[in-house]
Design a protein around this motif. Structure first.
Motif, short mmCIF file in Angstrom:
data_model
loop_
_atom_site.label_atom_id
_atom_site.label_comp_id
_atom_site.label_asym_id
_atom_site.label_seq_id
_atom_site.Cartn_x
_atom_site.Cartn_y
_atom_site.Cartn_z
N ASP A 98 0.83 -1.21 0.00
CA ASP A 98 0.00 0.00 0.00
C ASP A 98 0.87 1.26 0.00
OD1 ASP A 98 -2.28 -1.54 0.01
OD2 ASP A 98 -2.56 -1.43 2.19
N THR A 101 1.98 2.63 -3.36
CA THR A 101 1.00 3.32 -4.20
C THR A 101 1.22 4.83 -4.14
OG1 THR A 101 -0.62 1.56 -3.82
CG2 THR A 101 -1.45 3.67 -4.65
N ARG A 284 -2.05 -4.50 -10.82
CA ARG A 284 -2.71 -3.59 -9.87
C ARG A 284 -2.20 -3.87 -8.46
NH1 ARG A 284 -6.97 -1.07 -12.29
NH2 ARG A 284 -7.55 -1.87 -14.36
N GLY A 286 -0.64 -1.92 -5.93
CA GLY A 286 0.65 -1.50 -5.43
C GLY A 286 1.81 -1.79 -6.34
N LYS A 288 4.35 -1.34 -9.49
CA LYS A 288 4.92 -0.15 -10.10
C LYS A 288 5.29 -0.42 -11.56
CE LYS A 288 5.32 2.82 -7.75
NZ LYS A 288 4.28 3.77 -7.27
N ASP A 302 2.84 4.38 -10.81
CA ASP A 302 1.95 3.26 -10.51
C ASP A 302 1.63 2.49 -11.79
OD1 ASP A 302 1.83 3.91 -7.84
OD2 ASP A 302 0.02 5.11 -8.03
N THR A 318 7.55 -4.83 -8.72
CA THR A 318 7.52 -4.11 -7.46
C THR A 318 8.60 -4.66 -6.54
OG1 THR A 318 5.93 -3.26 -5.79
CG2 THR A 318 5.93 -5.63 -6.16
#
Length: 425
Positions: A98, A101, A284, A286, A288, A302, A318
């Motif tokens: 989270d 984000t 989706r 979180g 990147k 994001d 990520t």
């Protein structure tokens, strides 16, 4: 008196009246010792599970995260720790996602320093191929990471290195069986290979229980994300992808569908733009996206955000490690597991920084956390960086050979990959 039990060291037959009490005491002493040992182990276990001390908590969380992030060994987390503790670590990992984000890079007023800007998108001029002082200064300006005194001693002892001038200096001892070059960076890390023509530098990096290779590719205009020619069916090894695009360096990039650990690299996970062509769907939660723009800079945003027209290459994974010169992961980031790692970054002169850490190799390297990778890249001047697909996929290829070892030693060329970051000659 007759000796019993062979050579056990002094057990003899005695008068029954004398041996009786001794026979009773031995098991009591053994029971007492066993109880003490069990008590110590129980206390130690309770300390490891519940102790609020940061060093203990860090090691505990690292163990649990490592188990949870390894598909075939997730049971190791719940086998030794209560569900409540494992769930707490899981929640910490979710919170870390989270916090990713909204992180995005814009470079702000950051401008590149000196010699290699790349801001105009044009290829960089080659280094001067003579032995003048000006050529030498251009060489050290390009390879600012090097210990100047060591390099000067090295070329004095090996004059053949400058046969064609500073701009042609080249030496490669980066192979898995090679010992590296007798020169170091200003940080004390050993240099494995240097090539002034392709403007590449390979550095041996290591720490407690891990080792890897940091490759610095000086000209960002020659750097791109290239797809496997067979993408959609199966992937290709990093070296194969590189050679198809006249590459001198290549490393892991996107993840891929890997059901039960048997993926063949044919289906990319997340969106990828490889040399201008789009593949896959956006991730989706979180995740990147790392983008290379037409200005030769790397940007992080994001994964769910729109992709601009000036994005030439992009992939999604990520976490983000460094954004606009600031490290954005720490010991509570959720990615502190000890694993093989692959990270890509860029320094303040737009030079590409390709880091691969070997792992799951007990006699070589167990791997490390993304926090360690972020700090290493930052120490070498990195201002933007993101974690790539690691684990068994993590691998680095240079000039015809793999210079890091796959965690599955049966795969000498690593796993089949959907794409790879390639630095062209």
């Amino acid at each position: 008196m007759a000796k019993l039990f062979g050579n056990t060291g002094g057990a003899y037959a005695r008068d029954p009246a004398a041996s009786g009490p001794a026979a009773v005491k031995k098991p009591r002493r053994g029971l007492k010792a066993a109880c003490c040992a069990a008590g110590v182990l129980a206390a130690l276990y309770a300390f490891v599970v519940w102790a609020p001390f940061k060093p203990v908590e860090k090691l505990r969380n690292m163990y649990i995260e490592t188990a949870l992030s390894t598909m075939n060994h997730r049971w190791l987390a719940t086998a030794f720790f209560p569900k409540s503790v494992v769930d707490q670590v899981r929640q910490q990992m979710n919170d870390a996602v989270d916090r990713q984000t909204g992180l995005s890079s814009d470079w702000g007023n950051t401008t590149p320093e000196g010699y290699l800007s790349g801001a105009d998108g044009q290829p960089h001029a080659p280094l001067p191929t003579d032995t003048s002082d000006e050529a030498m200064e251009a060489f050290f300006d390009c390879f600012r990471e090097l210990d100047r005194g060591e390099v000067l001693d090295w070329v004095a002892e090996n004059p053949g290195l400058l046969e064609h001038g500073w701009g042609a200096l080249s030496a490669n001892e980066a192979g898995l069986e090679d010992d590296g070059l007798p020169i170091h960076t200003t940080r004390g890390d050993q240099v494995l290979a240097i090539d002034a023509v392709t403007q590449t530098l390979l550095i041996r990096v290591k720490g407690a229980g891990w080792r890897g290779v940091l490759a610095i590719a000086k000209d960002p205009s020659r750097f791109s994300l290239q797809a496997a020619a067979t993408l959609g069916d199966v992937g290709q090894n990093a070296g194969v992808i590189a050679q198809a695009h006249d590459g001198v360096l290549a490393m892991t990039a996107s993840g891929f569908l890997d059901v039960d650990g048997h993926g063949k690299g044919g289906q990319v996970t997340g969106f990828a733009r490889c040399d201008g062509k789009d593949y896959g769907d956006h991730l989706r939660g979180g995740y990147k996206r790392l983008e290379k723009h037409a200005d030769n800079r790397l940007y992080l945003t994001d994964a769910v955000g729109p992709v601009r027209d000036d994005v030439t290459d992009a992939m999604e994974f990520t976490p983000a490690l460094i954004v606009d010169g600031k490290i954005v992961v720490d010991d509570t980031c959720g990615w502190t597991a000890v694993n093989p790692r692959a990270c890509l970054g860029q320094n303040d002169r737009y030079e590409m920084m390709m880091l691969v850490v070997e792992g799951r190799l007990p006699t070589v390297s167990m791997g490390t956390s993304v926090v360690t990778c972020a700090q290493l890249l930052y120490d070498y001047g990195c201002v933007q960086a993101m974690n790539m697909d690691g684990g068994t996929s993590a691998i680095l290829w240079y000039d015809g050979e793999y210079v890091t070892q796959c965690s599955n030693t049966a795969l000498s060329a690593g796993r089949l990959l959907p794409n790879a970051w390639v630095y062209a000659r």
